[in-house]
Design a protein around this motif. Structure first.
Motif, short mmCIF file in Angstrom:
data_model
loop_
_atom_site.label_atom_id
_atom_site.label_comp_id
_atom_site.label_asym_id
_atom_site.label_seq_id
_atom_site.Cartn_x
_atom_site.Cartn_y
_atom_site.Cartn_z
N UNK A 65 0.82 -1.21 0.00
CA UNK A 65 0.00 0.00 0.00
C UNK A 65 0.85 1.26 0.00
N UNK A 66 1.96 1.25 0.72
CA UNK A 66 2.77 2.46 0.85
C UNK A 66 3.75 2.65 -0.29
N UNK A 67 4.14 1.57 -0.95
CA UNK A 67 5.20 1.70 -1.95
C UNK A 67 4.86 1.12 -3.32
N UNK A 68 3.76 0.37 -3.42
CA UNK A 68 3.38 -0.18 -4.71
C UNK A 68 2.92 0.90 -5.68
N UNK A 85 21.76 -1.57 3.71
CA UNK A 85 20.34 -1.67 3.38
C UNK A 85 20.06 -1.40 1.91
N UNK A 86 21.03 -0.91 1.18
CA UNK A 86 20.85 -0.65 -0.25
C UNK A 86 21.16 -1.91 -1.06
N UNK A 87 20.64 -1.94 -2.29
CA UNK A 87 20.95 -3.04 -3.20
C UNK A 87 19.95 -4.17 -3.18
N UNK A 88 18.88 -4.04 -2.39
CA UNK A 88 17.84 -5.06 -2.35
C UNK A 88 16.55 -4.49 -2.94
N UNK A 89 15.83 -5.32 -3.69
CA UNK A 89 14.62 -4.86 -4.36
C UNK A 89 13.47 -5.81 -4.05
N UNK A 90 12.30 -5.23 -3.85
CA UNK A 90 11.10 -6.00 -3.52
C UNK A 90 10.25 -6.19 -4.77
N UNK A 110 12.20 -7.66 -18.13
CA UNK A 110 12.03 -8.50 -16.94
C UNK A 110 13.23 -8.42 -16.02
N UNK A 111 13.02 -8.90 -14.80
CA UNK A 111 14.10 -9.27 -13.90
C UNK A 111 14.09 -10.79 -13.79
N UNK A 112 15.27 -11.38 -13.67
CA UNK A 112 15.38 -12.83 -13.56
C UNK A 112 15.88 -13.17 -12.15
N UNK A 113 15.08 -13.94 -11.41
CA UNK A 113 15.39 -14.27 -10.02
C UNK A 113 16.03 -15.64 -9.92
N UNK A 137 6.71 -4.92 -11.96
CA UNK A 137 6.24 -5.55 -10.72
C UNK A 137 7.20 -5.30 -9.56
N UNK A 138 8.13 -4.37 -9.76
CA UNK A 138 8.95 -3.92 -8.63
C UNK A 138 8.05 -3.09 -7.71
N UNK A 139 8.13 -3.38 -6.42
CA UNK A 139 7.39 -2.60 -5.42
C UNK A 139 8.30 -1.50 -4.90
N UNK A 140 7.94 -0.26 -5.20
CA UNK A 140 8.77 0.87 -4.77
C UNK A 140 9.95 1.07 -5.69
N UNK A 141 11.08 1.46 -5.10
CA UNK A 141 12.28 1.77 -5.88
C UNK A 141 13.22 0.58 -5.95
N UNK A 142 13.89 0.44 -7.10
CA UNK A 142 14.94 -0.55 -7.24
C UNK A 142 16.06 -0.21 -6.26
N UNK A 143 16.59 -1.23 -5.61
CA UNK A 143 17.68 -1.13 -4.63
C UNK A 143 17.24 -0.59 -3.27
#
Length: 385
Positions: free
Chosen positions: A94-97, A176-181, A143-146, A224-230
């Protein structure tokens, strides 16, 4: 807690839970079966979409109200672990999507057509140090590949959507940087790339529907990234604070359940010619546990109030979780001692709830980690890790 509609919501939840008595939870626990009928009932009643804004068809309520729902589930003798993720994952979405994601997914979630029950973060090597996760997400065109492995991803088999945290940049000075939801549409994955997702159920000491999950080249659209990359770690924190408040409420519900069951037993069970509750050795531990539960309850409401007001609540959410976990565990032990040998017999349900409530001292964050957080972030002491 004086909030319009709170008592009505409590009574509504309690009434629905009454349709799922001890025998139901005893059976699902014994068979390690997902309580689908119970979750379907809550979904149809709109109780799992209370946090979804009204413009998307949800209840438009806050974490305060959501916490009452899970408290009443546990206080009735049930186990909120079957469905609590759809409530606490809303904090991040809700806050970052993006508006696009919310427009696409929130209405069907509110209608009960989609389930968002999976939060895929924890890895074996990283443990409590989420900033050390190694699952990667590499950009490839649109895309991103997981790729990677998660060792605690609960309810993914029962979910249509999952929130997945992955590394998109190397770990740097700011850990805390470098992770993406990412919001992963599991329906699309199962239909189009089933080989990219391996789910292995893990049997635990209570009925939790958890799994090890391996991602092998799983493609997720970049939108489909939620919020900002990283910046995914910071976004996940919003979900964590909601999660801590909600699990505190679950532990509080357990605490009340233990006290209420033990008081009823101690008032009717007679030994040496009188009810055992007349003995201070029985009464005092129950009184202590009840006072601990009540105190934790107040911190739960304070943390929820701050979260709903959009104010910083990390300290309060963590303290609520810690206090509630300790209170429920004290109540569990007092209830088991009160029941004596019968406390170990499944038909009294104490042994089942005893196993379930033990989780809260460990997850979603260990109580020692909470103490470290309070010591450093609240009291200003030097960091220990």
């Amino acid at each position: 807690m004086d909030r319009p509609g709170l008592d009505a919501l409590r009574e509504r939840t309690r009434a629905l839970c009454a349709g799922f008595p001890d025998e139901y939870w005893r059976e699902t626990d014994r068979d390690r079966r997902y309580p689908q009928e119970f979750v379907d009932t809550l979904t149809a009643a709109g109780l799992l979409s209370v946090l979804v804004p009204t413009e998307y068809g949800g209840g438009g309520l806050g974490v305060t109200e959501a916490s009452v729902v899970v408290e009443e589930i546990n206080r009735s003798g049930g186990h909120s672990a079957a469905c609590h993720a759809q409530l606490y994952t809303m904090g991040a979405l809700l806050r970052h999507g993006s508006d696009r994601l919310k427009d696409a997914y929130l209405p069907p979630i509110a209608r009960g057509e989609l389930r968002l029950q999976a939060f895929s973060i924890t890895e074996a090597a990283a443990g409590s140090d989420t900033t050390a996760i190694a699952t990667t997400a590499t950009r490839d065109g649109a895309d991103y590949v997981l790729d990677g492995h998660k060792n605690w991803t609960s309810r993914i088999a029962e979910s249509d959507l999952a929130l997945v945290l992955a590394r998109t940049a190397e770990r740097a000075a700011d850990r805390t940087r470098g992770l993406t939801l990412f919001l992963v549409d599991l329906r699309r994955v199962r239909a189009e790339q089933p080989e990219a997702l391996e789910v292995v159920p893990v049997r635990t000491m209570f009925n939790y529907a958890t799994n090890q999950v391996t991602y092998r080249g799983l493609r997720v659209p970049a939108d489909h990234v939620v919020g900002e990359v990283d910046a995914g770690f910071r976004h996940v924190v919003d979900g964590w604070n909601a999660e801590r408040v909600l699990l505190a409420a679950e532990a509080i519900g357990d605490g009340y359940w233990f006290v209420e069951r033990a008081v009823a037993y101690a008032s009717t069970r007679e030994v040496f010619g009188r009810p055992i509750g007349a003995n201070q050795g029985v009464a005092f531990p129950l009184a202590d546990a009840y006072m601990q539960v009540r105190a934790a309850d107040l911190m739960r409401y304070e943390a929820a109030r701050l979260f709903d007001a959009g104010e910083p609540c990390g300290a309060e959410a963590n303290m609520a979780k810690h206090l509630a976990a300790e209170a429920s565990w004290a109540a569990a032990n007092a209830a088991l001692d009160t029941h004596g040998g019968n406390g170990f017999v499944d038909e009294y349900d104490v042994e089942r709830k005893f196993r379930e409530t033990r989780l809260y001292r460990v997850a979603p964050v260990g109580n020692n980690m909470v103490k470290a957080f309070v010591a450093t972030r609240v009291l200003g002491l030097p960091r220990s890790y």
